[in-house]
Design a protein around this motif. Structure first.
Motif, PDB file in Angstrom:
ATOM      1  N   ALA A   1      13.498  -6.471  42.309  1.00  0.00           N
ATOM      2  CA  ALA A   1      13.363  -6.388  41.171  1.00  0.00           C
ATOM      3  C   ALA A   1      12.590  -7.846  41.458  1.00  0.00           C
ATOM      4  O   ALA A   1      12.853  -8.874  41.775  1.00  0.00           O
ATOM      5  N   ALA A   2      11.363  -8.335  40.655  1.00  0.00           N
ATOM      6  CA  ALA A   2      10.674  -9.341  40.480  1.00  0.00           C
ATOM      7  C   ALA A   2      11.697  -9.992  39.578  1.00  0.00           C
ATOM      8  O   ALA A   2      11.303  -9.070  38.493  1.00  0.00           O
ATOM      9  N   LEU A   3      11.992 -11.643  39.628  1.00  0.00           N
ATOM     10  CA  LEU A   3      13.166 -11.710  38.643  1.00  0.00           C
ATOM     11  C   LEU A   3      12.409 -13.456  38.150  1.00  0.00           C
ATOM     12  O   LEU A   3      12.092 -13.708  38.707  1.00  0.00           O
ATOM     13  N   VAL A   4      12.723 -13.292  37.392  1.00  0.00           N
ATOM     14  CA  VAL A   4      11.952 -14.576  36.629  1.00  0.00           C
ATOM     15  C   VAL A   4      13.247 -15.274  35.517  1.00  0.00           C
ATOM     16  O   VAL A   4      14.345 -14.904  35.349  1.00  0.00           O
ATOM     17  N   ALA A   5      13.043 -16.375  34.912  1.00  0.00           N
ATOM     18  CA  ALA A   5      14.115 -17.541  34.303  1.00  0.00           C
ATOM     19  C   ALA A   5      14.124 -16.526  32.899  1.00  0.00           C
ATOM     20  O   ALA A   5      12.574 -16.754  32.245  1.00  0.00           O
ATOM     21  N   PRO A   6      15.609 -16.140  32.501  1.00  0.00           N
ATOM     22  CA  PRO A   6      15.481 -15.318  30.899  1.00  0.00           C
ATOM     23  C   PRO A   6      14.578 -16.475  30.127  1.00  0.00           C
ATOM     24  O   PRO A   6      14.354 -17.989  29.623  1.00  0.00           O
ATOM     25  N   GLY A   7      13.749 -16.015  29.306  1.00  0.00           N
ATOM     26  CA  GLY A   7      12.738 -16.875  28.329  1.00  0.00           C
ATOM     27  C   GLY A   7      11.738 -17.345  28.660  1.00  0.00           C
ATOM     28  O   GLY A   7      11.113 -18.255  27.866  1.00  0.00           O
ATOM     29  N   ASP A   8      11.488 -17.757  30.290  1.00  0.00           N
ATOM     30  CA  ASP A   8      10.755 -18.419  30.468  1.00  0.00           C
ATOM     31  C   ASP A   8       9.513 -17.342  30.991  1.00  0.00           C
ATOM     32  O   ASP A   8       9.082 -16.859  31.418  1.00  0.00           O
ATOM     33  N   VAL A   9       8.145 -17.852  29.297  1.00  0.00           N
ATOM     34  CA  VAL A   9       7.542 -17.234  28.924  1.00  0.00           C
ATOM     35  C   VAL A   9       5.953 -16.992  30.238  1.00  0.00           C
ATOM     36  O   VAL A   9       5.877 -16.443  30.466  1.00  0.00           O
ATOM     37  N   ASN A  10       6.031 -18.471  30.545  1.00  0.00           N
ATOM     38  CA  ASN A  10       5.187 -18.651  31.378  1.00  0.00           C
ATOM     39  C   ASN A  10       5.329 -18.203  32.656  1.00  0.00           C
ATOM     40  O   ASN A  10       4.066 -17.209  33.259  1.00  0.00           O
ATOM     41  N   GLY A  11       6.717 -17.815  33.404  1.00  0.00           N
ATOM     42  CA  GLY A  11       7.447 -17.383  34.357  1.00  0.00           C
ATOM     43  C   GLY A  11       7.005 -15.986  34.615  1.00  0.00           C
ATOM     44  O   GLY A  11       6.459 -15.558  35.421  1.00  0.00           O
ATOM     45  N   LEU A  12       6.753 -15.326  33.635  1.00  0.00           N
ATOM     46  CA  LEU A  12       6.867 -13.943  32.917  1.00  0.00           C
ATOM     47  C   LEU A  12       5.548 -13.478  33.241  1.00  0.00           C
ATOM     48  O   LEU A  12       5.164 -12.490  33.594  1.00  0.00           O
ATOM     49  N   ALA A  13       4.799 -14.515  32.404  1.00  0.00           N
ATOM     50  CA  ALA A  13       2.739 -13.971  32.448  1.00  0.00           C
ATOM     51  C   ALA A  13       2.852 -14.529  33.907  1.00  0.00           C
ATOM     52  O   ALA A  13       1.977 -13.106  34.417  1.00  0.00           O
ATOM     53  N   GLU A  14       2.947 -15.487  34.609  1.00  0.00           N
ATOM     54  CA  GLU A  14       2.723 -15.413  36.203  1.00  0.00           C
ATOM     55  C   GLU A  14       3.112 -14.291  36.640  1.00  0.00           C
ATOM     56  O   GLU A  14       2.454 -13.751  37.820  1.00  0.00           O
ATOM     57  N   MET A  15       4.134 -13.612  37.280  1.00  0.00           N
ATOM     58  CA  MET A  15       4.420 -12.638  37.139  1.00  0.00           C
ATOM     59  C   MET A  15       4.167 -10.835  37.101  1.00  0.00           C
ATOM     60  O   MET A  15       3.386 -10.519  38.404  1.00  0.00           O
ATOM     61  N   LEU A  16       3.809 -10.878  36.122  1.00  0.00           N
ATOM     62  CA  LEU A  16       3.195  -9.907  35.753  1.00  0.00           C
ATOM     63  C   LEU A  16       1.392  -9.618  35.848  1.00  0.00           C
ATOM     64  O   LEU A  16       0.782  -8.559  36.286  1.00  0.00           O
ATOM     65  N   ALA A  17       1.246 -10.977  35.371  1.00  0.00           N
ATOM     66  CA  ALA A  17      -0.388 -11.379  36.902  1.00  0.00           C
ATOM     67  C   ALA A  17      -0.082 -10.928  38.257  1.00  0.00           C
ATOM     68  O   ALA A  17      -1.447 -10.338  38.391  1.00  0.00           O
ATOM     69  N   ARG A  18       0.433 -11.067  38.248  1.00  0.00           N
ATOM     70  CA  ARG A  18       0.586 -11.123  39.546  1.00  0.00           C
ATOM     71  C   ARG A  18       0.136 -10.133  40.260  1.00  0.00           C
ATOM     72  O   ARG A  18      -0.483  -8.765  41.213  1.00  0.00           O
ATOM     73  N   LEU A  19       1.878  -9.223  39.827  1.00  0.00           N
ATOM     74  CA  LEU A  19       1.603  -7.507  40.240  1.00  0.00           C
ATOM     75  C   LEU A  19       0.415  -6.966  39.632  1.00  0.00           C
ATOM     76  O   LEU A  19       0.271  -6.001  39.788  1.00  0.00           O
ATOM     77  N   ILE A  20      -0.271  -7.111  37.978  1.00  0.00           N
ATOM     78  CA  ILE A  20      -0.936  -6.245  37.663  1.00  0.00           C
ATOM     79  C   ILE A  20      -2.285  -6.697  38.851  1.00  0.00           C
ATOM     80  O   ILE A  20      -3.471  -6.027  38.830  1.00  0.00           O
ATOM     81  N   SER A  21      -2.643  -7.510  38.892  1.00  0.00           N
ATOM     82  CA  SER A  21      -4.163  -7.551  39.887  1.00  0.00           C
ATOM     83  C   SER A  21      -3.821  -7.786  41.263  1.00  0.00           C
ATOM     84  O   SER A  21      -4.780  -7.736  42.079  1.00  0.00           O
TER      85      SER A  21
END
Length: 166
Positions: A120-140
């Motif tokens: 799994a790609a892990l991000v820090a809990p509550g990290d909006v920008n980290g989650l956004a970056e990972m989602l954008a990476r996996l989507i694109s």
């Protein structure tokens, strides 16, 4: 994107809604399937109501399906998001998504890393920008998503009922 589980603050759904508005995710206009209900308490229902209102302001298309059996929910999207802000000892949705061969993005809290076992790609809990970056990476980047799916299929072997029982 698929979210499976109770609609509650501790599951990080507000963090996901905020991440959907970060420019790097917003430009993809993702479709999000929220598969779960709120508890029947006044507080939980109020949170779910605010969440639905918040979803209307994002650039994403967000569908609230209520309870959906896990197998059916996993068929709704290729990326399962588990943005919890509070730890769970054994988040079953992570194991279920991995066994189903889905890419998983999850908060690195509680037992998530142990259950995911590197799949799994892990991000820090509550990290909006980290989650956004990972989602954008996996989507694109289909190749990045494919790497997670491949890791899921390998990890799924270790999560079999037989191995678990042993």
């Amino acid at each position: 994107l698929v979210i499976i589980g109770r609609v509650s603050q501790r599951k990080g759904l507000a963090v996901l809604m905020d991440a959907l508005d970060v420019a790097i995710v917003a430009r993809y206009r993702p479709v999000v399937h929220v598969c779960g209900d709120a508890y029947r308490s006044r507080q939980a229902l109020a949170f779910a109501s605010r969440l639905r209102a918040r979803a209307l302001t994002t650039t994403a298309t967000v569908h609230f399906h209520g309870y959906v059996p896990t197998r059916k929910a996993l068929e709704m999207g290729g990326i399962v998001v588990v943005p919890s802000v509070e730890p769970e000892a054994c988040p079953l949705v992570v194991a279920e998504a991995i066994v189903a061969g889905r890419a998983v993005v999850a908060s690195d809290c509680g037992g998530v890393a142990e259950v995911a076992g590197g799949a799994a790609a892990l991000v820090a809990p509550g990290d909006v920008n980290g989650l956004a970056e990972m989602l954008a990476r996996l989507i694109s980047e289909p190749a990045e998503r494919a790497k997670l799916v491949a890791a899921s299929l390998i990890r799924a072997e270790a999560l079999s009922v037989e191995r678990y029982a042993a």
